[in-house]
Design a protein around this motif. Structure first.
Motif, PDB file in Angstrom:
ATOM      1  N   GLU A 143       0.819  -1.213   0.000  1.00 14.64           N
ATOM      2  CA  GLU A 143       0.000   0.000   0.000  1.00 14.64           C
ATOM      3  C   GLU A 143       0.854   1.265   0.000  1.00 14.64           C
ATOM      4  O   GLU A 143       0.551   2.251  -0.682  1.00 14.64           O
ATOM      5  CB  GLU A 143      -0.913  -0.017   1.226  1.00 14.64           C
ATOM      6  N   GLU A 144       1.944   1.249   0.768  1.00 10.88           N
ATOM      7  CA  GLU A 144       2.784   2.434   0.903  1.00 10.88           C
ATOM      8  C   GLU A 144       3.479   2.812  -0.402  1.00 10.88           C
ATOM      9  O   GLU A 144       3.989   3.938  -0.536  1.00 10.88           O
ATOM     10  CB  GLU A 144       3.835   2.219   2.000  1.00 10.88           C
ATOM     11  N   ALA A 145       3.532   1.878  -1.355  1.00  6.72           N
ATOM     12  CA  ALA A 145       4.255   2.134  -2.603  1.00  6.72           C
ATOM     13  C   ALA A 145       3.338   2.459  -3.780  1.00  6.72           C
ATOM     14  O   ALA A 145       3.814   2.603  -4.900  1.00  6.72           O
ATOM     15  CB  ALA A 145       5.130   0.929  -2.957  1.00  6.72           C
ATOM     16  N   ILE A 146       2.023   2.586  -3.539  1.00  6.73           N
ATOM     17  CA  ILE A 146       1.133   3.009  -4.622  1.00  6.73           C
ATOM     18  C   ILE A 146       1.552   4.406  -5.062  1.00  6.73           C
ATOM     19  O   ILE A 146       1.758   5.293  -4.233  1.00  6.73           O
ATOM     20  CB  ILE A 146      -0.344   2.987  -4.176  1.00  6.73           C
ATOM     21  N   GLN A 147       1.700   4.604  -6.354  1.00  4.07           N
ATOM     22  CA  GLN A 147       2.205   5.869  -6.856  1.00  4.07           C
ATOM     23  C   GLN A 147       1.595   6.187  -8.217  1.00  4.07           C
ATOM     24  O   GLN A 147       0.742   5.447  -8.719  1.00  4.07           O
ATOM     25  CB  GLN A 147       3.729   5.816  -6.950  1.00  4.07           C
ATOM     26  N   HIS A 148       2.031   7.290  -8.826  1.00  2.51           N
ATOM     27  CA  HIS A 148       1.556   7.686 -10.148  1.00  2.51           C
ATOM     28  C   HIS A 148       2.682   7.520 -11.161  1.00  2.51           C
ATOM     29  O   HIS A 148       3.817   7.937 -10.914  1.00  2.51           O
ATOM     30  CB  HIS A 148       1.071   9.136 -10.144  1.00  2.51           C
ATOM     31  N   ASP A 149       2.350   6.911 -12.304  1.00  2.00           N
ATOM     32  CA  ASP A 149       3.345   6.729 -13.350  1.00  2.00           C
ATOM     33  C   ASP A 149       3.539   8.029 -14.116  1.00  2.00           C
ATOM     34  O   ASP A 149       2.679   8.920 -14.112  1.00  2.00           O
ATOM     35  CB  ASP A 149       2.898   5.620 -14.308  1.00  2.00           C
ATOM     36  N   ASN A 150       4.683   8.130 -14.787  1.00  2.00           N
ATOM     37  CA  ASN A 150       4.980   9.317 -15.577  1.00  2.00           C
ATOM     38  C   ASN A 150       4.005   9.409 -16.758  1.00  2.00           C
ATOM     39  O   ASN A 150       3.783   8.416 -17.458  1.00  2.00           O
ATOM     40  CB  ASN A 150       6.419   9.232 -16.089  1.00  2.00           C
ATOM     41  N   PRO A 151       3.406  10.576 -16.987  1.00  2.00           N
ATOM     42  CA  PRO A 151       2.431  10.708 -18.082  1.00  2.00           C
ATOM     43  C   PRO A 151       2.968  10.267 -19.444  1.00  2.00           C
ATOM     44  O   PRO A 151       2.200   9.823 -20.303  1.00  2.00           O
ATOM     45  CB  PRO A 151       2.098  12.204 -18.082  1.00  2.00           C
ATOM     46  N   ALA A 152       4.286  10.366 -19.639  1.00  2.00           N
ATOM     47  CA  ALA A 152       4.874  10.029 -20.945  1.00  2.00           C
ATOM     48  C   ALA A 152       4.825   8.540 -21.252  1.00  2.00           C
ATOM     49  O   ALA A 152       4.962   8.143 -22.417  1.00  2.00           O
ATOM     50  CB  ALA A 152       6.319  10.524 -21.008  1.00  2.00           C
ATOM     51  N   VAL A 153       4.646   7.691 -20.217  1.00  2.00           N
ATOM     52  CA  VAL A 153       4.648   6.236 -20.465  1.00  2.00           C
ATOM     53  C   VAL A 153       3.271   5.601 -20.231  1.00  2.00           C
ATOM     54  O   VAL A 153       3.156   4.375 -20.169  1.00  2.00           O
ATOM     55  CB  VAL A 153       5.725   5.517 -19.624  1.00  2.00           C
ATOM     56  N   ILE A 154       2.246   6.443 -20.110  1.00  2.00           N
ATOM     57  CA  ILE A 154       0.873   5.920 -20.027  1.00  2.00           C
ATOM     58  C   ILE A 154      -0.031   6.646 -21.030  1.00  2.00           C
ATOM     59  O   ILE A 154      -1.250   6.609 -20.912  1.00  2.00           O
ATOM     60  CB  ILE A 154       0.279   6.053 -18.606  1.00  2.00           C
ATOM     61  N   GLU A 155       0.581   7.268 -22.014  1.00  2.00           N
ATOM     62  CA  GLU A 155      -0.188   8.047 -22.974  1.00  2.00           C
ATOM     63  C   GLU A 155      -1.268   7.183 -23.647  1.00  2.00           C
ATOM     64  O   GLU A 155      -0.969   6.179 -24.292  1.00  2.00           O
ATOM     65  CB  GLU A 155       0.735   8.628 -24.050  1.00  2.00           C
ATOM     66  N   GLY A 156      -2.517   7.551 -23.450  1.00  2.00           N
ATOM     67  CA  GLY A 156      -3.634   6.857 -24.088  1.00  2.00           C
ATOM     68  C   GLY A 156      -4.137   5.627 -23.366  1.00  2.00           C
ATOM     69  O   GLY A 156      -5.202   5.101 -23.710  1.00  2.00           O
ATOM     70  N   LEU A 157      -3.410   5.132 -22.358  1.00  2.00           N
ATOM     71  CA  LEU A 157      -3.783   3.882 -21.693  1.00  2.00           C
ATOM     72  C   LEU A 157      -5.108   4.004 -20.954  1.00  2.00           C
ATOM     73  O   LEU A 157      -5.977   3.136 -21.070  1.00  2.00           O
ATOM     74  CB  LEU A 157      -2.678   3.449 -20.719  1.00  2.00           C
TER      75      LEU A 157
END
Length: 244
Positions: A143-157
């Protein structure tokens, strides 16, 4: 590399002492590419389980896949990390869903994933698979490691999967280098169809969609909250150290 082998042996030894000593009849499957054959004899055996070497051969990536997907963080580029290889993206495909297509997985109810540089630094004083079964859980996470990915590597996902419409926070992801899951959940209709649509899109290779955000979306689309559990009671390291 020699560093990878050193990391793997450390990870195995720590897992053996701190986790496998509490579980029953546990197999340790080392998925590897053909080039790993020369290293097999140098893998540290475990005392509380059985090591199984399982070779994986990847298909050619979709046409138009770049050899290197540029790294989105300038500081990493400055250090010489120019981007993500096709091999890295094979890994993303594998842990997003390709792993569950491996015939060997059909023999198991639950799995625990670790990377070669994932370290369980202190004992879990319970059987992690028994926790999953008795609690009726299908997915365990840090739980402590839930984070947000960089927008450049989730484009359109998130648009492609409908995650945004479903209210799943854009870019959110589990730290999938440690996850516990029910095999059946990831091989049955809903998640498997979801993964096959992503696979057909090609975005894992052409846009570097990672297994971490893909898992977060799939688990939160198709799993009830009460079927998920935060794994606690030990110290974990993958880059950062987490006191759980």
């Amino acid at each position: 590399s020699e560093e990878d082998l050193e990391n793997l042996n450390r990870s195995l030894s720590l897992m053996d002492a701190h986790l496998l000593s509490k579980t029953k009849n546990t197999d340790v499957i080392l998925f590897h590419e053909p080039s790993f054959v020369d290293y097999k004899s140098r893998v540290t055996p475990v005392q509380n389980g059985k090591v199984i070497f399982q070779q994986v051969e990847f298909k050619a990536p979709p046409e138009g896949t770049p050899e290197i997907f540029p790294h989105p963080i300038p500081e990493q580029v400055a250090k010489g990390n120019l981007g993500f290889s096709i091999g890295y993206r094979h890994m993303c495909w594998f842990f997003a869903g390709g792993m569950y297509e491996q015939p060997i997985m059909a023999g198991y109810k639950y799995y625990l994933r670790l990377d070669t540089d994932s370290y369980i630094l202190s004992p879990l004083n319970y059987d992690i698979f028994e926790l999953m079964e008795k609690g009726g859980y299908k997915y365990g996470f840090i739980e402590e490691a839930i984070q947000h990915d960089n927008p450049a590597v989730i484009e359109g996902l998130y648009d492609f999967t409908g995650a945004t419409i479903s209210g799943i926070p854009d870019g959110r992801m589990y730290y999938t280098n440690f996850e516990v899951g029910e095999v059946e959940f990831f091989t049955r209709d809903f998640y498997y169809m979801f993964f096959k649509r992503i696979e057909a899109n090609g975005g894992i290779y052409t846009k570097r969609w990672g297994d971490a955000p893909i898992k977060y979306i799939g688990v939160n689309l198709f799993m009830f909250d009460q079927q998920k559990v935060a794994i606690k009671g030990f110290t974990y390291q993958h880059g950062a150290v987490y006191e759980l």
